[in-house]
Write a protein that holds these residues in place. Structure first.
Motif, mmCIF file in Angstrom:
data_model
loop_
_atom_site.group_PDB
_atom_site.id
_atom_site.type_symbol
_atom_site.label_atom_id
_atom_site.label_comp_id
_atom_site.label_asym_id
_atom_site.label_seq_id
_atom_site.Cartn_x
_atom_site.Cartn_y
_atom_site.Cartn_z
ATOM 1 N N PRO A 53 5.774 2.980 10.973
ATOM 2 C CA PRO A 53 5.514 2.585 12.369
ATOM 3 C C PRO A 53 5.170 3.785 13.256
ATOM 4 O O PRO A 53 4.724 3.604 14.394
ATOM 5 N N ASP A 54 5.356 4.995 12.743
ATOM 6 C CA ASP A 54 5.051 6.204 13.513
ATOM 7 C C ASP A 54 3.575 6.600 13.464
ATOM 8 O O ASP A 54 3.149 7.508 14.186
ATOM 9 N N VAL A 55 2.785 5.936 12.606
ATOM 10 C CA VAL A 55 1.353 6.237 12.520
ATOM 11 C C VAL A 55 0.695 5.820 13.832
ATOM 12 O O VAL A 55 0.940 4.726 14.349
ATOM 13 N N ILE A 56 -0.128 6.697 14.368
ATOM 14 C CA ILE A 56 -0.830 6.403 15.617
ATOM 15 C C ILE A 56 -1.701 5.152 15.438
ATOM 16 O O ILE A 56 -2.311 4.961 14.389
ATOM 17 N N THR A 57 -1.741 4.319 16.451
ATOM 18 C CA THR A 57 -2.486 3.063 16.358
ATOM 19 C C THR A 57 -3.963 3.271 16.656
ATOM 20 O O THR A 57 -4.346 4.251 17.308
ATOM 21 N N VAL A 58 -4.775 2.331 16.213
ATOM 22 C CA VAL A 58 -6.203 2.368 16.504
ATOM 23 C C VAL A 58 -6.424 2.300 18.014
ATOM 24 O O VAL A 58 -7.288 2.992 18.548
ATOM 25 N N GLU A 59 -5.631 1.505 18.701
ATOM 26 C CA GLU A 59 -5.767 1.409 20.165
ATOM 27 C C GLU A 59 -5.477 2.749 20.839
ATOM 28 O O GLU A 59 -6.183 3.153 21.755
ATOM 29 N N LYS B 145 -12.179 4.658 7.194
ATOM 30 C CA LYS B 145 -11.814 3.323 7.687
ATOM 31 C C LYS B 145 -11.280 3.406 9.121
ATOM 32 O O LYS B 145 -11.692 2.627 9.997
ATOM 33 N N VAL B 146 -10.390 4.334 9.375
ATOM 34 C CA VAL B 146 -9.800 4.487 10.706
ATOM 35 C C VAL B 146 -10.883 4.865 11.719
ATOM 36 O O VAL B 146 -10.958 4.291 12.808
ATOM 37 N N VAL B 147 -11.730 5.812 11.377
ATOM 38 C CA VAL B 147 -12.783 6.269 12.294
ATOM 39 C C VAL B 147 -13.708 5.119 12.665
ATOM 40 O O VAL B 147 -14.060 4.935 13.839
ATOM 41 N N GLN B 148 -14.099 4.315 11.693
ATOM 42 C CA GLN B 148 -14.987 3.184 11.978
ATOM 43 C C GLN B 148 -14.308 2.153 12.878
ATOM 44 O O GLN B 148 -14.962 1.553 13.728
ATOM 45 N N GLN B 149 -13.012 1.954 12.719
ATOM 46 C CA GLN B 149 -12.285 1.039 13.594
ATOM 47 C C GLN B 149 -12.241 1.576 15.022
ATOM 48 O O GLN B 149 -12.334 0.812 15.973
ATOM 49 N N VAL B 150 -12.109 2.875 15.163
ATOM 50 C CA VAL B 150 -12.009 3.488 16.486
ATOM 51 C C VAL B 150 -13.350 3.472 17.212
ATOM 52 O O VAL B 150 -13.437 3.092 18.375
ATOM 53 N N PHE B 151 -14.417 3.886 16.532
ATOM 54 C CA PHE B 151 -15.704 4.081 17.197
ATOM 55 C C PHE B 151 -16.629 2.868 17.117
ATOM 56 O O PHE B 151 -17.626 2.819 17.832
#
Length: 154
Positions: free
Chosen positions: A79-85, A112-118
């Motif tokens: 749960p400590d992982v930074i969220t996409v939001e 995967k994370v980068v594509q969700q963010v941008f």
């Protein structure tokens, strides 16, 4: 010419593993694995703008201070992982949302994370995609650095 941003991974090995007495250090000096170091060197050589993506701290400019050691990965389920939001908010606050092309010099979990963010309205490049493992990625980075030639790729 497109305005480009390179995003690199942080890495599990950190300066505090060797020097636990150290306090906060700049992000570019915090991550000391051979792969992370090669990614950062590559980004520094070929890109005017680059950041490190940390599962704990999010987007870090090379000169941002990392306060101390931590052990967290995007695929850990913690749960400590930074969220996409939170990453989207950071991207806006740090001016990272203005880049037309995003180059991700990292593995699949960071892509995967980068594509969700941008989002979908960007041009992406993944120079290390298709490598069969971290050893191949490291070799590709080291070759590019030695030849002073940016990696062609997807």
């Amino acid at each position: 010419m497109k305005k480009r941003l390179c995003i690199t991974p942080c890495g599990a090995a950190k300066i505090w593993d060797k020097h636990p007495e150290l306090g906060g250090v700049q992000a570019k000096d915090a991550y000391i694995s051979p792969f992370g170091t090669a990614c950062h060197t590559y980004a520094d050589i070929f890109f005017e703008h680059w950041v490190i993506l940390s599962a704990k701290h999010g987007f870090l400019f090379p000169t941002d201070i990392v306060p101390g050691n931590y052990d967290l990965a995007f695929n850990s389920g913690s749960p400590d992982v930074i969220t996409v939001e939170a990453l989207k908010q950071q991207a806006a606050e740090k001016g990272l949302d203005v880049f037309e092309e995003i180059v991700v010099v990292a593995g699949k979990k960071h892509i995967k994370v980068v594509q969700q963010v941008f989002g979908a309205n960007r041009a992406y490049r993944f120079p290390l995609q298709g490598c069969r493992g971290i050893g191949y990625m490291l070799q590709k980075l080291n070759d590019a650095i030695q030849q002073n030639k940016e990696i062609e790729g997807e």
